[in-house]
Motif scaffolding. Structure first.
Motif: not given
Length: 362
Positions: A155-177
């Protein structure tokens, strides 16, 4: 040994003790009468002068016979009664000790008196059943604990990945499609894995806390198998598998449709998960006198003999790769076995040369 047999054993012991008491008491009275007769004959056979001890004892007994007779009879009854009461209490002590030994981790048998030999055999069988149940309970608890630890880790492993990628999407304002789509795809995949793991938790709880019961009605088993294969179409297409059905049309069978559907679903899901891509799965249904024989065959990796013997155990998982999407809670085949056996049937598995075959006989 059931309650009736235990009651019969108790009554038999009571009769034996009563009969022995009566027998030895009559023997005691007979011995007293014999001594009296022999003493009387001896007294009549001689001339006495009055100073002999035997003569004085005879006259003393003649004088107080009304007192000595009940004392003799009552004393014998009291002595024999105390003896057999002590013997009965001894039986009770043996049973108390044997009962205490039922829950002790001891392999030796519980020794009892000869009269209690049937009960000794019964208690030893009960002790073995209790030890086997305790051992099975400990093993099941350990398996469940191991599985919970593994699930918590996964449970911890995929949850960490989900949080990590969503954080990247939230932090990077200009990201390619393209990169955004990749992050979302990974997050979705990990979220689906989380859903599978949570469903496994619910599956474990349902299997542990509920007892399966059947609601029987007559169904077309051929149609059920066709429907099951049709529903697996997307999974089969994903691994480029072909599923072949070989069965007579309109085979009717009285069963619990929902639960039997679960058996077929688990077997087919297992076959898809462990088949080599591009292979085939064969389902064959045949009538054998008053029985139905269903085989589910797939081609993948040969299952070792030691794992084949445990494949229907609760929480047993064939693959050790715990992070794979195919790895379930290890309950599917265990539940399938219970459902088949509730229908009065059997389920077995065999594997050789990369071929795995599950056989269900109803």
């Amino acid at each position: 040994m059931n309650k009736t047999e235990l009651r019969e054993l108790s009554q038999r012991l009571r009769r034996q003790l009563t009969q022995k008491f009566i027998f030895f008491y009559l023997l005691y009275l007979a011995a007293g009468a014999a001594i009296f007769i022999l003493a009387y004959l001896y007294y009549q056979s001689r001339i006495w002068y009055g100073y002999e001890t035997f003569y004085q004892l005879v006259h003393l007994a003649e004088r107080f016979w009304a007192f000595l007779l009940p004392v003799y009879a009552g004393g014998g009854a009291l002595a024999l009664g105390c003896y057999y009461l002590k013997k009965s209490c001894g039986y009770l002590d043996e049973l108390v000790t044997a009962s205490e030994n039922l829950f002790l981790e001891k392999e030796q048998e519980t020794p009892l008196s000869e009269e209690l030999r049937p009960l000794e055999v019964y208690l030893d069988s009960v002790r073995l059943q209790i030890q086997n149940s305790q051992r099975a309970a400990r093993e099941a608890e350990q398996k469940k604990n191991d599985l919970v630890v593994y699930l918590a880790h996964d449970l911890k492993t995929p949850l960490t990945s989900v949080i990590g990628y969503l954080t990247l999407l939230n932090d990077e304002e200009e990201i390619s499609p393209r990169l955004r789509k990749k992050y979302l795809s990974v997050s979705l995949d990990k979220a689906e894995r989380l859903e599978d793991l949570i469903n496994e938790f619910f599956e474990i709880t349902r299997f542990s806390l509920t007892h399966l019961t059947l609601e029987l009605r007559k169904i077309n088993l051929s149609r059920m198998l066709e429907q099951t294969v049709f529903e697996f179409g997307p999974m089969l297409a994903e691994k480029k598998l072909e599923c072949r059905l070989d069965m007579p049309p309109d085979v009717f069978y009285e069963c619990d449709p929902d639960k039997l559907q679960r058996v077929f679903d688990n077997l087919l899901r297992n076959a898809v998960s462990y088949s080599q891509p591009g292979g085939e799965i064969n389902l064959c249904l045949r009538r054998q006198e008053e029985r139905l024989r269903l085989t589910v065959q797939n081609f993948g990796v040969t299952i070792p003999e030691d794992k084949l013997e445990r494949i229907f155990d609760q929480f047993f998982r064939l693959d050790s790769a715990r992070a794979t999407r195919s790895g379930g809670a290890g309950l599917g085949l265990a539940i399938a076995k219970e459902i088949v056996e509730l229908h009065g049937g059997t389920i077995s598995a065999e594997s050789s040369d990369g071929q795995v075959t599950f056989t269900v006989v109803l």
